[in-house]
Design a protein around this motif. Structure first.
Motif, short mmCIF file in Angstrom:
data_model
loop_
_atom_site.label_atom_id
_atom_site.label_comp_id
_atom_site.label_asym_id
_atom_site.label_seq_id
_atom_site.Cartn_x
_atom_site.Cartn_y
_atom_site.Cartn_z
N ARG A 56 0.89 -1.21 -0.05
CA ARG A 56 0.09 0.05 -0.21
C ARG A 56 1.01 1.25 -0.10
NH1 ARG A 56 -3.79 -0.18 4.86
NH2 ARG A 56 -3.85 2.23 4.41
N MET A 57 2.00 1.16 0.89
CA MET A 57 2.96 2.25 0.88
C MET A 57 3.47 2.71 -0.66
SD MET A 57 4.39 1.73 4.65
CE MET A 57 5.86 2.74 4.49
N TYR A 58 4.06 1.57 -1.13
CA TYR A 58 4.60 1.41 -2.41
C TYR A 58 3.71 2.05 -3.39
CZ TYR A 58 7.16 -0.18 -6.41
OH TYR A 58 7.85 -0.42 -7.94
N CYS A 89 16.44 8.70 -1.28
CA CYS A 89 17.20 9.49 -0.29
C CYS A 89 16.35 10.06 0.75
CB CYS A 89 17.74 10.67 -1.03
SG CYS A 89 19.13 11.48 0.08
N SER A 90 15.17 10.52 0.51
CA SER A 90 14.23 11.32 1.26
C SER A 90 13.58 10.22 2.40
CB SER A 90 13.13 11.78 0.54
OG SER A 90 11.87 12.31 1.51
N LEU A 91 13.51 8.80 1.80
CA LEU A 91 12.70 7.88 2.82
C LEU A 91 14.11 7.42 3.78
CD1 LEU A 91 10.41 6.55 3.71
CD2 LEU A 91 11.00 4.69 1.87
N LEU A 92 15.23 7.51 3.28
CA LEU A 92 16.25 6.91 4.10
C LEU A 92 16.65 7.87 5.20
CD1 LEU A 92 19.09 5.17 1.65
CD2 LEU A 92 18.00 4.28 3.92
N LEU A 93 16.30 9.37 4.86
CA LEU A 93 16.68 10.27 5.93
C LEU A 93 15.72 9.96 7.12
CD1 LEU A 93 17.13 13.49 3.44
CD2 LEU A 93 18.81 12.57 4.97
N LYS A 97 12.04 -2.39 -0.76
CA LYS A 97 12.70 -2.98 0.50
C LYS A 97 12.51 -1.98 1.72
CE LYS A 97 16.04 -5.79 -1.86
NZ LYS A 97 17.37 -6.21 -2.23
N LEU A 98 12.83 -0.70 1.43
CA LEU A 98 12.74 0.40 2.55
C LEU A 98 11.14 0.57 2.97
CD1 LEU A 98 14.82 3.56 1.17
CD2 LEU A 98 14.83 2.50 3.48
N CYS A 99 10.34 0.49 1.95
CA CYS A 99 8.75 0.31 2.63
C CYS A 99 8.47 -0.93 3.40
CB CYS A 99 7.94 0.36 1.22
SG CYS A 99 7.71 1.70 0.17
N ARG A 100 8.98 -2.03 3.22
CA ARG A 100 8.83 -3.17 4.10
C ARG A 100 9.54 -2.82 5.38
NH1 ARG A 100 10.59 -7.93 -0.40
NH2 ARG A 100 8.77 -7.69 -1.62
N LEU A 101 10.68 -2.19 5.34
CA LEU A 101 11.35 -1.94 6.38
C LEU A 101 10.49 -1.14 7.58
CD1 LEU A 101 13.91 -2.07 8.78
CD2 LEU A 101 14.78 -0.19 7.46
N ILE A 153 2.77 7.12 9.06
CA ILE A 153 2.98 6.74 7.42
C ILE A 153 2.98 7.80 6.74
CG2 ILE A 153 2.14 5.50 5.33
CD1 ILE A 153 1.21 3.17 7.04
N GLU A 154 1.84 8.88 6.83
CA GLU A 154 1.71 10.18 6.36
C GLU A 154 2.82 10.98 6.72
OE1 GLU A 154 -2.13 12.69 5.66
OE2 GLU A 154 -1.70 12.38 7.86
N SER A 155 3.47 10.97 7.86
CA SER A 155 4.65 11.86 7.98
C SER A 155 5.92 11.42 7.25
CB SER A 155 5.00 11.64 9.53
OG SER A 155 5.45 10.47 10.03
N LEU A 156 6.06 10.19 6.92
CA LEU A 156 7.11 10.01 5.95
C LEU A 156 7.17 10.49 4.54
CD1 LEU A 156 7.37 6.16 6.83
CD2 LEU A 156 8.82 7.96 7.56
#
Length: 695
Positions: free
Chosen positions: A142-144, A188-192, A265-269, A288-291
């Protein structure tokens, strides 16, 4: 033989504790199971699994006690017939011990060949019930699929990361969602955010990411490798000629695919982190929205716990007040009678509250009980609500009565006997439970909550239903016409005062339930025009994917954008609520894997369609041809999706105008569907009396 002596009861309790701890170890192996589903579902299913093992343990232990000859025969088969001994524990007594049975359950159950298979199937049953690990996978997907936005506050950090990897990112590529530069910036944004959670003051997130250090390191290495490839690609693109070669296009496509894999993979983590840390649905949505994700909103149709508590308290006060008024003038109101009144009021308030909840519970769980899915009165659903209410009422009445009798200090056996006697004469109260659930389920489907005097009509109808049910219950217990009575003749009260008390309590309770529950239910279910179409997508996601897969590329996008634009332009203005409803519909469809295009593409397509019509001097959509919808004529579910989406957009401003009604009729006619049936299915008949008279 005394089965439940204090020593044996203590041994059984200790054995049950061993079984419960062992069950948790099995249930949470591997330890990542906890972060693959929500906390309430995880704990609830673990309790069911542990209770199942404990019940089996107690069953085996009791069978060994009441049938010792079975143990003797088993020992005889192994030539280990126990002999009389004085002062020593025999083999038979050792095997019959609850501690020994607990040891067998904890040691042999997961290791013995036959028992191991049974335990594995039992464990998988409760894993599936808890959606382990499926819930985390669904949330990650769903996030992806949801739209993702890079917050402007992260721009400086992303530029710094780009300089670190010698990446030159032209601004025009960052705006292009199909470019490798955007894929890198999104990663990069999600990793931050993951790093921020890793170093956050919230110890819960810290503890989770500390346990996933190796996974995070692997993702960082993958991101560094991907960043190097992105830098090499754009250096080569800058040095190349103005025309893009086939090799460069293939490189860009490969980078996009690898970027999507790393993003998944980042979405799963992050999905595992949110499920492990956040306890409520709202908290998970906010995290989830804050990400930067924009997941579809899910508004619950069910009544809240506060609403059910308010209903139960009102009914309890009603029973206490009417009973007090009944006995106060005669001077018979003693402390013992007050206690009886309060207990009876608590019993009936809990019973009526559960019955009212049972009336609406199946509507959101089973399609055959939902009028939107069946398109006709779901009488079977109403009957199932009544049966569910009877079962719940029987359980809660038995639990409350048994608790009261136990605290009276008469012993467990006597308490159970007294409970059976009470149920033998009080079971006619279950007539009222069935009537409440059936009546609530029926009233909630009657129509528009905004219609004048709707609430008064609901209260009057429910009062009449419960008045009749109360008479049947009272007459069945006390021997009034046409019953002989379930109570003993000496305990039957056939006076008019007793009948008046029962009927008054029933009628006023019905009025309270009718005035509150249907109104609360309709407000929860139809608080926004978006809810109906989201329920339709959730209920028919499989059929939507199948039918969408059989369409030619681009057909679904043209049909959705055309129907949405036609309804939005019916009043001459495309406003933000209409755009937001269409966006949420697309997000939901994207999460379910129905769309072959992006959410932003759909929004831009809707705006482009409206702009094209205006360029042709069409200030409204009355003269627009809807030929884009014709390929959907033989796709029933997809066609209904067009109607549901158009109806939600039409109701976005809270007013269903005549121009919007005409466009909706044209869409239904273009799809070659039944006019009245489809207007009712999308809620148009319920929401406007004009349609009820003229369609």
């Amino acid at each position: 033989m005394d089965l439940f002596s204090s020593t044996e009861a203590l041994e059984m309790a200790i054995g049950a504790i061993f079984i419960a701890f062992h069950a948790y170890g099995r249930y949470n192996t591997p330890v990542s199971n906890r972060s693959t589903t929500t906390r309430p579902r995880f704990l609830a299913c673990f309790c069911l699994y542990a209770m199942t093992l404990v019940a089996l343990y107690w069953l085996v232990t009791v069978m060994a006690w009441i049938s010792p000859e079975i143990v003797v025969k088993l020992l005889a088969l192994n030539q280990a017939q126990p002999t009389e001994s004085h002062g020593e524990v025999t083999v038979s007594e050792l095997i019959q011990s609850p501690i020994t049975t607990a040891l067998i359950f904890t040691a042999l159950l997961p290791n013995f060949p036959i028992l191991k298979s049974i335990d594995r199937h039992l464990l998988r049953l409760f894993w599936d019930l808890a959606e382990i690990p499926g819930h985390a996978v669904k949330l990650a997907h769903r996030m992806y699929r949801a739209p993702y936005y890079v917050h402007p506050a992260k721009a400086a950090h992303i530029e710094w990361e780009a300089r670190t990897y010698n990446i030159e990112l032209p601004e025009r590529f960052l705006k292009d969602h199909g470019a490798p530069a955007y894929a890198w910036a999104r990663l990069c944004s999600l990793l931050l955010d993951v790093r921020q959670w890793h170093d956050a003051h919230d110890y819960r997130y810290q503890r989770f990411f500390k346990s996933r250090e190796s996974e995070i390191e692997e993702l960082l290495v993958g991101f560094a490798t991907y960043s190097s490839r992105i830098a090499a690609y754009y250096r080569r693109l800058e040095n190349a000629a103005s025309t893009t070669s086939e090799l460069q296009r293939e490189m860009a496509e490969t980078l996009m695919i690898d970027g999507r894999d790393l993003f998944m993979k980042l979405c799963r983590l992050t999905a595992h982190a949110v499920l492990d840390v956040e306890r409520s649905r709202t908290a998970r949505y906010r995290a989830i929205e804050s990400l930067g994700f924009e997941p579809a909103r899910y508004d619950s149709d069910a009544l809240s716990a506060v609403q059910l508590l308010q209903l139960s308290i009102l009914i309890l006060l009603l029973f206490v007040s009417i009973s007090t008024v009944r006995y106060l003038p005669s001077g018979d109101l003693s402390f013992a009678l007050i206690g009886e009144i309060i207990f009876f009021a608590l019993l009936m308030a809990t019973n009526y509250g559960l019955s009212a909840f049972a009336g609406i519970y199946p509507k959101s769980r089973w399609q055959f009980a939902d009028i939107e899915a069946t398109r006709h009165r779901p009488w079977l659903g109403y009957a199932c609500s009544g049966v569910l209410a009877v079962a719940a009422s029987l359980f809660i009445i038995s639990a409350l009565r048994l608790t009261r009798y136990t605290f009276e200090g008469i012993g467990h056996d006597q308490s159970f006997d007294k409970l059976l006697i009470a149920l033998s004469w009080s079971y006619p109260y279950l007539f009222s439970s069935f009537a409440i659930a059936f009546g609530v389920g029926w009233l909630c489907d009657l129509g528009n909550a905004l219609r004048p005097r709707r609430r008064l009509q609901d209260a009057a109808i429910m009062a009449l239903i419960l008045l009749l049910a109360s008479y049947l219950s009272h007459a069945a217990m006390h021997g009034l016409y046409p019953f002989s009575g379930t109570k003993l003749p000496d305990l039957q009260d056939k006076s008019l005062a007793s009948l008046w008390l029962a009927l008054t309590q029933g009628a006023f309770s019905g009025a309270i339930i009718g005035a509150l529950i249907p109104q609360w239910y309709r407000n929860n279910r139809y608080r926004s025009p978006l809810q109906r179409v989201l329920r339709f997508i959730e209920r028919n996601d499989h059929q939507l994917r199948v039918e969408a897969g059989k369409l030619d590329p681009g057909i679904l996008k043209k049909a959705l954008t055309t129907s949405a634009a036609a309804v939005a332009l019916a009043d001459g203005v495309l406003d933000e609520p209409e755009r937001e409803i269409f966006r949420n519909c697309l997000i939901k469809l994207s999460e379910k894997g129905v769309l072959d295009f992006g959410v932003d593409e759909g929004i831009n397509g809707m705006a482009a369609t409206i702009q094209h019509w205006r360029s042709e001097n069409l200030e409204s959509s009355e003269g627009v041809a809807l030929i884009e919808l014709q390929p959907l004529r033989n796709r029933l579910i997809i066609a209904e999706l067009m109607i549901q989406t158009a109806s939600a957009i039409a109701h976005a401003d809270g007013v269903f105008r005549e121009a919007e009604q005409q466009i909706l009729r044209r869409i239904i006619g273009t799809l070659n569907l039944d006019m009245k049936t489809e207007m009712e299915a999308c809620g148009a008949v319920q929401c406007d009396d004009f349609l009820l008279k003229h369609v």
